[in-house]
Design a protein around this motif. Structure first.
Motif, short mmCIF file in Angstrom:
data_model
loop_
_atom_site.label_atom_id
_atom_site.label_comp_id
_atom_site.label_asym_id
_atom_site.label_seq_id
_atom_site.Cartn_x
_atom_site.Cartn_y
_atom_site.Cartn_z
N UNK A 182 0.82 -1.22 0.00
CA UNK A 182 0.00 0.00 0.00
C UNK A 182 0.85 1.27 0.00
N UNK A 183 2.09 1.20 0.51
CA UNK A 183 2.97 2.37 0.50
C UNK A 183 3.91 2.36 -0.72
N UNK A 184 3.49 1.62 -1.76
CA UNK A 184 4.20 1.60 -3.05
C UNK A 184 5.62 1.09 -2.93
N UNK A 185 5.82 0.11 -2.07
CA UNK A 185 7.08 -0.61 -1.99
C UNK A 185 6.86 -2.03 -2.52
N UNK A 186 7.96 -2.71 -2.79
CA UNK A 186 7.88 -4.09 -3.25
C UNK A 186 8.30 -5.03 -2.13
N UNK A 187 7.66 -6.19 -2.10
CA UNK A 187 8.00 -7.20 -1.11
C UNK A 187 7.98 -8.56 -1.79
N UNK A 188 8.91 -9.40 -1.39
CA UNK A 188 8.98 -10.77 -1.91
C UNK A 188 8.40 -11.69 -0.84
N UNK A 189 7.20 -12.20 -1.08
CA UNK A 189 6.49 -13.00 -0.09
C UNK A 189 6.14 -14.37 -0.68
N UNK A 190 6.42 -15.42 0.08
CA UNK A 190 6.17 -16.80 -0.36
C UNK A 190 5.11 -17.44 0.52
N UNK A 191 4.25 -18.23 -0.11
CA UNK A 191 3.20 -18.95 0.59
C UNK A 191 3.32 -20.45 0.31
N UNK A 192 2.80 -21.23 1.24
CA UNK A 192 2.66 -22.67 1.01
C UNK A 192 1.18 -23.00 1.13
N UNK A 193 0.61 -23.53 0.04
CA UNK A 193 -0.83 -23.80 -0.03
C UNK A 193 -1.07 -25.30 0.03
N UNK A 194 -1.90 -25.72 0.99
CA UNK A 194 -2.33 -27.11 1.10
C UNK A 194 -3.79 -27.19 0.68
N UNK A 195 -4.10 -28.15 -0.19
CA UNK A 195 -5.45 -28.24 -0.74
C UNK A 195 -5.81 -29.71 -0.97
N UNK A 196 -7.08 -29.94 -1.21
CA UNK A 196 -7.55 -31.27 -1.58
C UNK A 196 -8.86 -31.15 -2.35
N UNK A 197 -9.28 -32.27 -2.96
CA UNK A 197 -10.51 -32.31 -3.73
C UNK A 197 -11.69 -32.40 -2.77
N UNK A 198 -12.66 -31.53 -2.95
CA UNK A 198 -13.87 -31.55 -2.12
C UNK A 198 -15.04 -32.19 -2.85
N UNK A 199 -15.08 -32.10 -4.18
CA UNK A 199 -16.16 -32.67 -4.98
C UNK A 199 -15.53 -33.36 -6.19
#
Length: 319
Positions: free
Chosen positions: A111-128
């Motif tokens: 929001x203050x017009x800076x850059x950030x390098x952010x990493x996520x780990x996503x865990x998922x599965x089939x629901x249908x």
């Protein structure tokens, strides 16, 4: 080249070969193969962490869980879906046991017009499993693109300082909620199990060092504040106790002076009453009492007024 006996022997061998592979035998073999194939195609098993979608001419008949089932061979089809939890990195991928950064995914604007390098780990599965199989050709890719959009829409609402330090938990909670809502609306049959921030830092090494210095300063500030609060909690009760003692001493001194003043007033009033009754006698008594108090501290000298030398009285008294 061949003798008569040779031709007779070859003809006999051909007849034996022809007898062994007669049309009936071939048909029987074909029927057996078809039968075995039909039997093999008629049964299928589903493992514990799987579900199977049974279809016929493209129409879903049922969804099977773990067990052994029967189907009409060559007419009904079985599509096995893995229902276990899987995980992917967003902003990086793993190669030979090491995390490789993907700048196109991880670098985002704040929001203050800076850059950030952010990493996520996503865990998922089939629901249908039905929606997972039919509603998209590549549901994992669709889910990852949705996750990137949700992450960017969330990170842009925070300053770079908050993203790197205090807002990680809030960011991952917001992204998880948004992504689950998007997956539900898209109908691709997938759900979010967990989403966590793996790392968040400025994209260049110089900025990394600057932010580390800022973080160190913040930790120093927090330490100073905590020490000040500790000192306050220790000293404030002592100061309050000292203040209470001073107030109590002052109150006691006040009461003593009041009592003393009241005693003097009562004594004066008593003397005044006596004075009104016997003024002369009271005056003389007061004079004598005053002289008794004053004389011990005076140096007494006796003289007739004409002598040249004055002798102090204490020189004659010895002590």
């Amino acid at each position: 080249m061949f003798g008569k006996n040779g031709r007779t022997q070859n003809t006999h061998g051909y007849k034996e070969y022809k007898a062994k592979f007669s049309p009936k035998l071939i048909i029987a073999i074909i029927v057996a193969i078809v039968a075995l194939t039909c039997v093999g195609e008629s049964f299928y098993s589903v493992k514990e962490q799987e579900q199977a979608v049974l279809t016929m001419f493209g129409k879903v008949l049922r969804v099977d869980t773990a067990g052994l089932y029967f189907k009409i061979p060559f007419i009904q089809d079985v599509h096995t879906i893995d229902m276990t939890t899987h995980g992917i990195g967003i902003g990086y991928y793993i190669k030979d046991g090491q995390n490789i950064t993907v700048d196109d995914e991880g670098v985002m604007i704040t929001s203050d017009f800076n850059f950030v390098d952010i990493d996520f780990y996503l865990e998922y599965k089939v629901s249908d499993p039905v929606a997972f199989y039919y509603n998209s050709s590549n549901p994992e890719a669709i889910m990852k693109n949705m996750a990137l959009a949700c992450i960017r829409n969330t990170v842009v609402n925070y300053t770079v300082d908050d993203v790197i330090t205090t807002a990680k938990g809030q960011i991952q909670a917001e992204v998880k909620e948004k992504l689950q809502s998007e997956l539900t609306n898209s109908g691709i049959g997938m759900m979010v199990v967990n989403l966590s921030v793996q790392d968040a830092e400025p994209p260049t090494q110089e900025i990394v060092q600057a932010f580390k210095s800022v973080e160190t300063a913040k930790q120093g500030k927090d330490t100073a504040v905590n020490n000040a609060k500790k000192y306050q909690s220790e000293e404030l009760p002592k100061a309050e106790a000292d203040a209470d003692k001073i107030v109590q001493d002052a109150e006691a001194y006040k009461q003593a002076r009041i009592a003393e003043a009241e005693g003097q007033v009562a004594r004066f009033n008593e003397m005044y009453e006596q004075y009104k009754l016997q003024p002369y006698i009271t005056k003389k008594r007061l004079f004598y009492e005053t002289m008794e108090e004053v004389l011990p501290d005076l140096k007494v000298i006796i003289t007739d007024g004409n002598t040249q030398q004055m002798l102090p009285l204490d020189s004659f008294s010895g002590n």
